[in-house]
Design a protein around this motif. Structure first.
Motif, mmCIF file in Angstrom:
data_model
loop_
_atom_site.group_PDB
_atom_site.id
_atom_site.type_symbol
_atom_site.label_atom_id
_atom_site.label_comp_id
_atom_site.label_asym_id
_atom_site.label_seq_id
_atom_site.Cartn_x
_atom_site.Cartn_y
_atom_site.Cartn_z
ATOM 1 N N MET A 1 42.173 32.272 49.280
ATOM 2 C CA MET A 1 42.165 32.573 47.845
ATOM 3 C C MET A 1 40.787 32.312 47.246
ATOM 4 S SD MET A 1 44.597 30.903 44.899
ATOM 5 C CE MET A 1 46.037 31.203 45.948
ATOM 6 N N MET A 2 40.166 31.197 47.637
ATOM 7 C CA MET A 2 38.830 30.877 47.144
ATOM 8 C C MET A 2 37.805 31.887 47.655
ATOM 9 S SD MET A 2 38.945 26.731 47.636
ATOM 10 C CE MET A 2 37.212 26.557 47.183
ATOM 11 N N ALA A 3 37.943 32.300 48.927
ATOM 12 C CA ALA A 3 37.000 33.279 49.483
ATOM 13 C C ALA A 3 37.131 34.627 48.780
ATOM 14 C CB ALA A 3 37.234 33.428 50.981
ATOM 15 N N ASN A 4 38.361 35.050 48.509
ATOM 16 C CA ASN A 4 38.558 36.327 47.809
ATOM 17 C C ASN A 4 38.025 36.260 46.388
ATOM 18 O OD1 ASN A 4 39.805 37.417 50.065
ATOM 19 N ND2 ASN A 4 41.855 36.808 49.406
ATOM 20 N N ARG A 5 38.218 35.108 45.747
ATOM 21 C CA ARG A 5 37.706 34.966 44.381
ATOM 22 C C ARG A 5 36.182 35.027 44.359
ATOM 23 N NH1 ARG A 5 40.047 29.941 41.264
ATOM 24 N NH2 ARG A 5 41.926 31.146 41.768
ATOM 25 N N GLN A 6 35.563 34.354 45.339
ATOM 26 C CA GLN A 6 34.103 34.390 45.410
ATOM 27 C C GLN A 6 33.605 35.798 45.732
ATOM 28 O OE1 GLN A 6 32.193 31.925 44.603
ATOM 29 N NE2 GLN A 6 30.247 32.911 45.088
ATOM 30 N N LYS A 7 34.323 36.493 46.625
ATOM 31 C CA LYS A 7 33.932 37.865 46.959
ATOM 32 C C LYS A 7 34.107 38.785 45.771
ATOM 33 C CE LYS A 7 34.895 41.561 50.272
ATOM 34 N NZ LYS A 7 35.752 41.983 51.424
ATOM 35 N N GLY A 8 35.164 38.546 44.983
ATOM 36 C CA GLY A 8 35.377 39.367 43.789
ATOM 37 C C GLY A 8 34.275 39.197 42.774
ATOM 38 N N LYS A 9 33.763 37.964 42.641
ATOM 39 C CA LYS A 9 32.659 37.738 41.710
ATOM 40 C C LYS A 9 31.406 38.476 42.171
ATOM 41 C CE LYS A 9 34.149 33.209 40.016
ATOM 42 N NZ LYS A 9 33.789 31.766 39.927
ATOM 43 N N GLN A 10 31.149 38.439 43.496
ATOM 44 C CA GLN A 10 29.955 39.111 44.011
ATOM 45 C C GLN A 10 30.067 40.622 43.878
ATOM 46 O OE1 GLN A 10 29.511 37.680 47.999
ATOM 47 N NE2 GLN A 10 28.933 35.620 47.378
ATOM 48 N N PRO B 1 27.524 44.031 40.826
ATOM 49 C CA PRO B 1 26.938 45.393 40.821
ATOM 50 C C PRO B 1 27.676 46.349 39.897
ATOM 51 C CG PRO B 1 27.167 44.573 43.058
ATOM 52 C CD PRO B 1 27.919 43.619 42.160
ATOM 53 N N GLN B 2 29.009 46.210 39.785
ATOM 54 C CA GLN B 2 29.761 47.090 38.906
ATOM 55 C C GLN B 2 29.395 46.852 37.454
ATOM 56 O OE1 GLN B 2 33.886 46.563 39.757
ATOM 57 N NE2 GLN B 2 33.733 47.325 41.863
ATOM 58 N N GLN B 3 29.201 45.592 37.095
ATOM 59 C CA GLN B 3 28.792 45.296 35.727
ATOM 60 C C GLN B 3 27.422 45.874 35.429
ATOM 61 O OE1 GLN B 3 29.103 41.093 35.291
ATOM 62 N NE2 GLN B 3 31.338 41.073 35.324
ATOM 63 N N GLN B 4 26.539 45.842 36.420
ATOM 64 C CA GLN B 4 25.219 46.429 36.213
ATOM 65 C C GLN B 4 25.309 47.935 36.042
ATOM 66 O OE1 GLN B 4 22.860 45.140 39.486
ATOM 67 N NE2 GLN B 4 22.814 43.003 38.850
#
Length: 352
Positions: free
Chosen positions: A213-222, A226-229
């Motif tokens: 869950m923590m790994a997926n959350r960190q991957k989602g932030k990363q 780029p999408q926000q940019q």
């Protein structure tokens, strides 16, 4: 059957020596009071993992075990090597690495392999069912009940085995025992670690769920960066500044209220005023020349205002001439009054 000479090898340390050294480190780490993150304990964990991994590699090369044989067909001195995956899993869980997820997954693989081998040799008939029992539906109540009964049975068997193992260990270290006693001792050890494996796997699954869950959350932030940019607003041209004034012409002449480049010279301004009829042409002759370069002492002259000021000045002069004698008399009387009455004499009641 592989002989002891083949098992130990001709050169280098023997398999039994490497295994016993690694096993001893595992027991010392398990009983140690040192914090898990201490450098001393972590050095022991790494050393034990290295020895046990070397022993497991030698076991695979020597092909001491086969899927087609049963436990009674295995040499008594080789039964203890079945503990290698469980011992390596225990040390792996105690290892404090930078990335926790691969370590926990590796420890689970060791325990899964250990239970698979034990079942193949008939040491146990149970299998570990991965998953959280709290998420089971109504149809899984029977399975949950069976799992609970199996856990209770393993716990009771574990208590009996621990007492028996301690007595047998002391007897083997002091007097030494025959082949049958050693075989029973190692078989009880396997059953002990089977119970620990089931219990540890349940905790590992919970930890893996949190780590994923923590790994997926960190991957989602990363991934979201780029999408926000990409979704950022397109570049817009900056707005030109504008001035709010009552008269556009006033803004052109006097500027915006802060230092700026003049929009017209003084001569151009007066010429414009003359063209619009605001200043007579004769007024241009009354503009003085600058006393210093870049400095002007300019006063706007309006004919109507100048005439009005001159008329008021003449009226004041005439009034002064008429009232001159009376004003002088009043001034003299006041001077005499001040000579006879000092300041403060009229305020004797309040005493100043």
């Amino acid at each position: 059957m592989i002989t002891m000479a083949e098992e130990n090898g001709a050169d280098g340390p023997k398999l039994s020596e490497i295994f016993e050294r690694g096993w001893k480190i595992q027991r010392n780490v398990e009983k140690s009071d040192e914090p898990t993150g201490s450098q001393k304990l972590q050095d022991q964990v790494k050393s034990g993992m290295g020895l046990l991994d070397q022993a497991a590699h030698m076991v695979r090369e020597l092909q001491l075990f086969s899927e087609n044989e049963e436990l009674h067909e295995v040499a008594t001195c080789n039964i203890r090597y079945l503990l290698l995956p469980a011992l390596m899993s225990d040390l792996t869980m105690r290892h404090m690495g930078e990335d926790r997820l691969p370590l926990v997954q590796k420890a689970k693989d060791y325990l899964t392999e250990f239970l698979k081998v034990c079942k193949a040799y008939g040491v146990t008939s149970e299998e570990y069912q991965s998953g959280d029992s709290s998420k089971a539906g109504p149809t899984d109540m029977a399975a949950m009940s069976r799992q609970r009964e199996a856990t209770i049975a393993r716990f009771r068997q574990q208590k009996e085995n621990e007492q028996k193992l301690e007595a047998m260990r002391v007897s083997m270290e002091t007097r030494g025992e025959d082949d049958e006693v050693q075989r029973e001792y190692y078989t009880l050890l396997l059953q002990k670690w089977i119970y620990s494996a089931f219990r540890e796997l349940s905790s590992i699954d919970q930890e893996l769920e949190i780590l994923h869950m923590m790994a997926n959350r960190q991957k989602g932030k990363q991934d979201s960066q780029p999408q926000q940019q990409k979704k950022a607003e397109p570049h817009r041209k900056p707005l030109k500044p504008f001035i709010l004034t009552r008269d556009k012409l006033q803004a052109q002449v006097f500027g915006a209220g802060y230092p700026s480049i003049p929009t017209m010279s003084m001569d151009e301004y007066f010429e414009k005023e003359v063209r619009e009829g605001k200043i007579p042409a004769e007024a241009l002759n009354r503009v003085p020349e600058p006393t210093e370069p870049g400095s002007y002492n300019v006063r706007r002259v309006v004919p109507d205002e100048a005439a009005e000021a001159e008329r008021k000045q003449e009226e004041e002069d005439e009034k002064e001439e008429r009232d001159d004698e009376e004003r002088l008399r009043k001034q003299r009387d006041f001077d005499d009054f001040k000579d006879d009455h000092r300041r403060g004499w009229g305020n004797r009641q309040n005493m100043g």
